[in-house]
Design a protein around this motif. Structure first.
Motif, PDB file in Angstrom:
ATOM      1  N   ARG A  24       0.835  -1.200   0.000  1.00  0.00           N
ATOM      2  CA  ARG A  24       0.000   0.000   0.000  1.00  0.00           C
ATOM      3  C   ARG A  24       0.872   1.254   0.000  1.00  0.00           C
ATOM      4  NH1 ARG A  24      -5.560   0.339   2.184  1.00  0.00           N
ATOM      5  NH2 ARG A  24      -6.245   2.501   1.920  1.00  0.00           N
ATOM      6  N   GLN A  25       1.934   1.262   0.782  1.00  0.00           N
ATOM      7  CA  GLN A  25       2.840   2.409   0.798  1.00  0.00           C
ATOM      8  C   GLN A  25       3.479   2.623  -0.564  1.00  0.00           C
ATOM      9  OE1 GLN A  25       5.387   1.174   4.028  1.00  0.00           O
ATOM     10  NE2 GLN A  25       4.358   2.491   5.512  1.00  0.00           N
ATOM     11  N   ARG A  26       3.833   1.539  -1.233  1.00  0.00           N
ATOM     12  CA  ARG A  26       4.465   1.660  -2.553  1.00  0.00           C
ATOM     13  C   ARG A  26       3.481   2.257  -3.563  1.00  0.00           C
ATOM     14  NH1 ARG A  26       8.935  -0.643  -4.702  1.00  0.00           N
ATOM     15  NH2 ARG A  26       9.779   0.064  -2.698  1.00  0.00           N
ATOM     16  N   ILE A  27       2.222   1.818  -3.524  1.00  0.00           N
ATOM     17  CA  ILE A  27       1.210   2.366  -4.438  1.00  0.00           C
ATOM     18  C   ILE A  27       1.038   3.862  -4.209  1.00  0.00           C
ATOM     19  CG2 ILE A  27      -1.247   2.317  -5.029  1.00  0.00           C
ATOM     20  CD1 ILE A  27      -1.217  -0.682  -4.383  1.00  0.00           C
ATOM     21  N   ILE A  28       0.986   4.267  -2.956  1.00  0.00           N
ATOM     22  CA  ILE A  28       0.797   5.683  -2.626  1.00  0.00           C
ATOM     23  C   ILE A  28       2.008   6.499  -3.044  1.00  0.00           C
ATOM     24  CG2 ILE A  28       0.477   7.306  -0.712  1.00  0.00           C
ATOM     25  CD1 ILE A  28      -1.053   5.027   0.710  1.00  0.00           C
ATOM     26  N   GLU A  29       3.214   5.956  -2.855  1.00  0.00           N
ATOM     27  CA  GLU A  29       4.419   6.678  -3.241  1.00  0.00           C
ATOM     28  C   GLU A  29       4.484   6.897  -4.747  1.00  0.00           C
ATOM     29  OE1 GLU A  29       8.065   5.985  -0.185  1.00  0.00           O
ATOM     30  OE2 GLU A  29       7.502   4.252  -1.380  1.00  0.00           O
ATOM     31  N   VAL A  30       3.988   5.932  -5.501  1.00  0.00           N
ATOM     32  CA  VAL A  30       4.064   6.033  -6.959  1.00  0.00           C
ATOM     33  C   VAL A  30       2.973   6.941  -7.512  1.00  0.00           C
ATOM     34  CG1 VAL A  30       3.903   4.735  -9.118  1.00  0.00           C
ATOM     35  CG2 VAL A  30       5.193   3.798  -7.197  1.00  0.00           C
ATOM     36  N   PHE A  31       1.744   6.803  -7.007  1.00  0.00           N
ATOM     37  CA  PHE A  31       0.604   7.488  -7.613  1.00  0.00           C
ATOM     38  C   PHE A  31       0.033   8.622  -6.769  1.00  0.00           C
ATOM     39  CE2 PHE A  31       0.418   3.124  -9.408  1.00  0.00           C
ATOM     40  CZ  PHE A  31       0.687   3.462 -10.722  1.00  0.00           C
ATOM     41  N   GLY A  32       0.603   8.899  -5.624  1.00  0.00           N
ATOM     42  CA  GLY A  32       0.171  10.053  -4.844  1.00  0.00           C
ATOM     43  C   GLY A  32      -0.715   9.683  -3.667  1.00  0.00           C
ATOM     44  N   LYS A  33      -0.689  10.540  -2.641  1.00  0.00           N
ATOM     45  CA  LYS A  33      -1.442  10.293  -1.418  1.00  0.00           C
ATOM     46  C   LYS A  33      -2.950  10.384  -1.639  1.00  0.00           C
ATOM     47  CE  LYS A  33       2.264  12.068   1.533  1.00  0.00           C
ATOM     48  NZ  LYS A  33       2.649  13.090   2.541  1.00  0.00           N
ATOM     49  N   ARG A  34      -3.359  11.080  -2.690  1.00  0.00           N
ATOM     50  CA  ARG A  34      -4.791  11.241  -2.948  1.00  0.00           C
ATOM     51  C   ARG A  34      -5.483   9.902  -3.174  1.00  0.00           C
ATOM     52  NH1 ARG A  34      -7.611  12.235  -7.740  1.00  0.00           N
ATOM     53  NH2 ARG A  34      -5.635  12.075  -8.833  1.00  0.00           N
ATOM     54  N   LEU A  35      -4.724   8.908  -3.670  1.00  0.00           N
ATOM     55  CA  LEU A  35      -5.299   7.599  -3.965  1.00  0.00           C
ATOM     56  C   LEU A  35      -5.531   6.781  -2.695  1.00  0.00           C
ATOM     57  CD1 LEU A  35      -6.150   5.729  -6.312  1.00  0.00           C
ATOM     58  CD2 LEU A  35      -3.805   4.876  -6.366  1.00  0.00           C
ATOM     59  N   ASN A  36      -4.869   7.133  -1.601  1.00  0.00           N
ATOM     60  CA  ASN A  36      -4.916   6.324  -0.387  1.00  0.00           C
ATOM     61  C   ASN A  36      -6.334   6.181   0.152  1.00  0.00           C
ATOM     62  OD1 ASN A  36      -3.986   4.852   1.856  1.00  0.00           O
ATOM     63  ND2 ASN A  36      -3.753   6.715   3.077  1.00  0.00           N
ATOM     64  N   GLN A  37      -7.104   7.245   0.142  1.00  0.00           N
ATOM     65  CA  GLN A  37      -8.446   7.213   0.707  1.00  0.00           C
ATOM     66  C   GLN A  37      -9.442   6.445  -0.155  1.00  0.00           C
ATOM     67  OE1 GLN A  37      -9.581  11.312   0.925  1.00  0.00           O
ATOM     68  NE2 GLN A  37      -9.483  11.640  -1.298  1.00  0.00           N
ATOM     69  N   ASP A  38      -9.049   6.088  -1.374  1.00  0.00           N
ATOM     70  CA  ASP A  38      -9.958   5.388  -2.292  1.00  0.00           C
ATOM     71  C   ASP A  38      -9.702   3.891  -2.368  1.00  0.00           C
ATOM     72  OD1 ASP A  38     -11.208   7.780  -2.990  1.00  0.00           O
ATOM     73  OD2 ASP A  38      -9.766   8.195  -4.580  1.00  0.00           O
ATOM     74  N   LEU A  39      -8.706   3.371  -1.652  1.00  0.00           N
ATOM     75  CA  LEU A  39      -8.331   1.967  -1.787  1.00  0.00           C
ATOM     76  C   LEU A  39      -9.017   1.104  -0.740  1.00  0.00           C
ATOM     77  CD1 LEU A  39      -4.482   2.226  -2.503  1.00  0.00           C
ATOM     78  CD2 LEU A  39      -6.344   1.964  -4.139  1.00  0.00           C
ATOM     79  N   LEU A  40      -9.574  -0.019  -1.193  1.00  0.00           N
ATOM     80  CA  LEU A  40     -10.177  -1.013  -0.316  1.00  0.00           C
ATOM     81  C   LEU A  40      -9.366  -2.299  -0.414  1.00  0.00           C
ATOM     82  CD1 LEU A  40     -13.958  -0.536  -1.229  1.00  0.00           C
ATOM     83  CD2 LEU A  40     -12.710   0.483   0.685  1.00  0.00           C
ATOM     84  N   PRO A  41      -8.972  -2.904   0.719  1.00  0.00           N
ATOM     85  CA  PRO A  41      -8.152  -4.132   0.664  1.00  0.00           C
ATOM     86  C   PRO A  41      -8.938  -5.316   0.140  1.00  0.00           C
ATOM     87  CG  PRO A  41      -8.759  -3.605   2.927  1.00  0.00           C
ATOM     88  CD  PRO A  41      -9.217  -2.448   2.090  1.00  0.00           C
ATOM     89  N   LEU A  42      -8.263  -6.126  -0.674  1.00  0.00           N
ATOM     90  CA  LEU A  42      -8.856  -7.322  -1.292  1.00  0.00           C
ATOM     91  C   LEU A  42      -8.016  -8.528  -0.906  1.00  0.00           C
ATOM     92  CD1 LEU A  42     -10.845  -8.533  -3.528  1.00  0.00           C
ATOM     93  CD2 LEU A  42      -8.974  -8.148  -5.115  1.00  0.00           C
ATOM     94  N   GLN A  43      -8.660  -9.573  -0.399  1.00  0.00           N
ATOM     95  CA  GLN A  43      -7.900 -10.763  -0.020  1.00  0.00           C
ATOM     96  C   GLN A  43      -8.804 -11.981  -0.003  1.00  0.00           C
ATOM     97  OE1 GLN A  43      -5.641 -10.376   3.587  1.00  0.00           O
ATOM     98  NE2 GLN A  43      -4.589 -12.333   3.319  1.00  0.00           N
ATOM     99  N   VAL A  44      -8.364 -13.031  -0.677  1.00  0.00           N
ATOM    100  CA  VAL A  44      -9.064 -14.314  -0.662  1.00  0.00           C
ATOM    101  C   VAL A  44      -8.037 -15.399  -0.973  1.00  0.00           C
ATOM    102  CG1 VAL A  44      -9.704 -14.177  -3.111  1.00  0.00           C
ATOM    103  CG2 VAL A  44     -11.023 -15.617  -1.573  1.00  0.00           C
ATOM    104  N   GLU A  45      -8.168 -16.541  -0.309  1.00  0.00           N
ATOM    105  CA  GLU A  45      -7.224 -17.633  -0.518  1.00  0.00           C
ATOM    106  C   GLU A  45      -7.998 -18.924  -0.688  1.00  0.00           C
ATOM    107  OE1 GLU A  45      -3.096 -19.453   1.396  1.00  0.00           O
ATOM    108  OE2 GLU A  45      -4.160 -17.810   2.390  1.00  0.00           O
ATOM    109  N   THR A  46      -7.739 -19.619  -1.800  1.00  0.00           N
ATOM    110  CA  THR A  46      -8.374 -20.898  -2.091  1.00  0.00           C
ATOM    111  C   THR A  46      -7.290 -21.902  -2.468  1.00  0.00           C
ATOM    112  OG1 THR A  46      -8.673 -20.476  -4.457  1.00  0.00           O
ATOM    113  CG2 THR A  46     -10.391 -19.653  -2.969  1.00  0.00           C
ATOM    114  N   SER A  47      -7.716 -23.127  -2.708  1.00  0.00           N
ATOM    115  CA  SER A  47      -6.757 -24.156  -3.121  1.00  0.00           C
ATOM    116  C   SER A  47      -6.252 -23.926  -4.539  1.00  0.00           C
ATOM    117  CB  SER A  47      -7.400 -25.540  -3.020  1.00  0.00           C
ATOM    118  OG  SER A  47      -8.563 -25.606  -3.838  1.00  0.00           O
ATOM    119  N   ILE A  48      -6.957 -23.118  -5.321  1.00  0.00           N
ATOM    120  CA  ILE A  48      -6.562 -22.873  -6.714  1.00  0.00           C
ATOM    121  C   ILE A  48      -5.653 -21.661  -6.828  1.00  0.00           C
ATOM    122  CG2 ILE A  48      -7.448 -22.279  -9.007  1.00  0.00           C
ATOM    123  CD1 ILE A  48      -9.932 -23.890  -8.357  1.00  0.00           C
ATOM    124  N   CYS A  49      -5.970 -20.603  -6.093  1.00  0.00           N
ATOM    125  CA  CYS A  49      -5.169 -19.387  -6.187  1.00  0.00           C
ATOM    126  C   CYS A  49      -5.353 -18.549  -4.929  1.00  0.00           C
ATOM    127  CB  CYS A  49      -5.536 -18.574  -7.423  1.00  0.00           C
ATOM    128  SG  CYS A  49      -7.208 -17.865  -7.340  1.00  0.00           S
TER     129      CYS A  49
END
Length: 612
Positions: free
Chosen positions: A206-231
């Motif tokens: 998340r810090q890397r994304i903000i450093e590259v594209f600006g702090k303005r993007l930080n408030q718009d990001l929602l974390p995504l996470q899922v783990e299955t046997s396939i991926c």
């Protein structure tokens, strides 16, 4: 008959292979940085001069190479990544073909300084056009230092087709961003013409994304996470309100490799259906981890096209994961069942239903249609109609024009319309607006239908073009300066179009680090999100190329006109419609918008009569 098939010389074969692998300076940066990552470097520095035309230098602190390996690394199909064909389906490195260094050396002048931790002295190699110029021992730090100069010096046709420095630099930054977003644990720096553009410290994704594209993007990001046997899928998606028509940052990575995948992109956008306006895109940064045996990356030399064995299953997992994230992080308040301190609401008692019902009094003799003396003697009196009422409307009846003399209300307007009428087209001063989108008016040849938004775009476009040509755009100072942040690639395009923005009326002052203070805006723009407008204008300039001065003006004027034009659905008075139509017919082209869309169409009188 003599034999005509012969083996090509190595230099020619290398140049042919280089045409697929090294397409522009950005390809050199991509290949060298990926090699540095594979060498387990923790710090990678990239320095370019003249957008890579003059030189590209990549310095890393990785494992380095021995003298023999350094010499062998420039041979075709020489690699340490794989040793047999089956290794292609168990890749854990960015590169594997062994073509990159040979292709670079075939079209440029290359110098390499490298040393391993076990060696006291390093190796210095010089190669030009696939030919070894020299090799000597040298004192250098552990790692590798590649210097690539005068790219395509021996292929002038390829060098001639390179774009402007700003365009090539944007391509380099785009390739660089695709790598740094995957490896937040590596420290990256990027310098252009001696100026530091990026200094990315080690940190989280998340810090890397903000450093590259600006702090303005930080408030718009929602974390995504899922783990299955396939991926396993991780990353971030943007909130629905962060959707944009252009320049939405959208990235897919599989096993730490950037990829393009329209099928998976459709899966993400389907989850946002009915949440964002049609045609707009949301940002996302999605990372897939799958078994290397279940994918094939050896499809295209750029390695951005990847084939999945369980593509449809992963599509369904991705869609469900995005929908789940949107559901868990929505802004809709949940029902609160905590009643402590809340006002007390009486409970309905069915046994005591009529205990306190009000008494009703009804006058059964009342008849509103019955005549009574109260209508005359009471407060309510019947209005008296004067005997000579016809005289009150005599003047109006005399002024009413006869129905067969409607042509007397028509007047001429200049302009050339689609049906070929040249310069003179008679129209009625009365207009009708249809569904808040079209203006319809009677003309000599039939019924003219005008798209009000497109007409206003054409009017404003020519106005802004005139301002930039005459250099007379007016600026309205903002009460409170607004902060605008741009990514490094956007800053490159912004600097190229800054003079044109000033002519339009924008007052931007650099604060450093990709941040600008917006101190003034064009005087005639009201109710428009200026920050979004600036980002859209910079994006348009980047996508269309910014080499020609006149082209820059056209792109900026069109984007400004689209943002300031009358939106669909806005109700116009007859006077406003009359003014819009008159202004349209003073334009150079009344039929088409600057991007070629139809503005007006005429339904001929003969066609109307044929309907009846």
């Amino acid at each position: 008959m003599s034999d005509i098939i012969q083996l090509l010389p190595d230099a020619v074969a290398n140049q042919i292979a280089a045409g697929e692998v090294i397409q522009r300076p950005a390809s050199v940066v991509k290949e060298l940085v990926e090699n540095a990552v594979d060498a387990q470097a923790t710090t990678i520095n990239v320095l370019v001069v003249d957008a890579g035309r003059t030189s590209i230098q990549v310095i890393d602190n990785g494992k380095g190479m021995s003298e023999t390996d350094a010499r062998l690394s420039f041979e075709r199909h020489a690699t340490s990544k794989i040793s047999k064909a089956s290794d292609l389906f168990n890749l854990h490195t960015m590169g594997f073909r062994g073509e990159a260094l040979a292709s670079i050396a075939a079209v440029a002048q290359v110098e390499l300084k490298t040393r391993t931790a076990n060696d006291e002295i390093g190796t210095h190699l010089s190669i030009a056009g696939s030919k070894f110029v020299g090799q000597e021992a040298v004192s250098c730090p552990v790692g590798s230092n590649f210097s690539v100069e005068n790219i395509f010096y021996n292929v002038p046709a390829r060098r001639k087709f390179l774009k402007s420095n700003a365009t090539e630099l944007n391509n380099i930054l785009a390739a660089f961003e695709r790598i740094v977003l995957v490896y937040p644990q590596i420290h990256f720096t990027f310098h252009n013409n001696g100026t530091e553009m990026l200094n990315l410290r080690q940190g989280s994704t998340r810090q890397r994304i903000i450093e590259v594209f600006g702090k303005r993007l930080n408030q718009d990001l929602l974390p995504l996470q899922v783990e299955t046997s396939i991926c396993k899928i991780t990353g971030f998606i943007g909130k629905p309100e962060s959707a944009r028509k252009k320049s939405a940052h959208q990235y897919f990575f599989v096993n730490q490799r950037y990829m393009k995948h329209p099928y998976f992109h459709k899966a993400v956008m389907m989850a946002f259906e009915r949440l964002v306006p049609q045609g707009e895109q949301v940002p996302y940064f999605i990372y897939f981890e799958v078994n290397p045996e279940d994918i094939d990356v050896n499809i295209h030399p750029t390695k951005t096209e990847i084939k999945f064995e369980n593509e449809q299953t992963i599509w369904q997992i991705l869609t469900a994961a995005v929908k789940d994230t949107l559901g868990r992080f929505n802004d809709i308040p949940s029902i609160d069942f905590d009643t402590e301190g809340k006002p007390e609401i009486p409970v309905f008692d069915s046994n005591n239903l009529f205990s306190s019902s009000p008494d009703l009094h009804v006058n059964l003799q009342y008849n509103p249609f019955k005549q009574s003396s109260a209508n005359v003697q009471g407060d309510i009196r019947q209005p008296k109609i004067p005997d000579n009422w016809e005289q009150l409307y005599g003047g109006a009846m005399e002024e009413e024009p006869p129905s067969d003399n409607i042509e007397s209300n028509l007047f001429s307007t200049t302009g050339t319309t689609q049906d070929g009428t040249n310069n003179m087209e008679e129209k009625s001063p009365a207009h009708y607006q249809y569904k808040g989108r079209f203006i319809m008016t009677a003309v000599k040849s039939g019924l003219m239908i005008i798209d009000q938004y497109r007409a206003h775009v054409r009017i404003l476009y020519e106005k802004y073009m005139t301002q930039m040509t005459n250099r007379n755009g007016s600026t309205q100072k903002t009460l409170f300066p607004e902060l605008v942040s741009f990514s490094p690639s956007e800053c490159v395009s912004l600097q190229a179009i800054m003079p044109e923005l000033a002519l339009l009326g924008f007052d931007l002052q650099s604060l450093g680090g990709g941040s600008y203070s917006l101190n003034g805006v064009p005087a005639d723009l009201e109710g428009i999100d200026m920050v979004r407008l600036l980002h859209d204008m910079v994006t348009d300039a980047t996508q269309t190329g910014i080499s020609a001065h006149e082209k820059i003006n056209s792109v900026l004027a069109l984007q400004m006109a689209r943002s300031a034009a009358i939106p669909y659905g806005q109700v116009l008075s007859n006077a406003e419609m009359e003014s819009l139509v008159n202004e349209l017919f003073t334009c150079q082209d009344v039929n088409h918008t600057p991007d070629g869309k139809t503005i007006l169409s005429i339904l001929k009188q003969t066609d109307i009569e044929a309907l009846f």
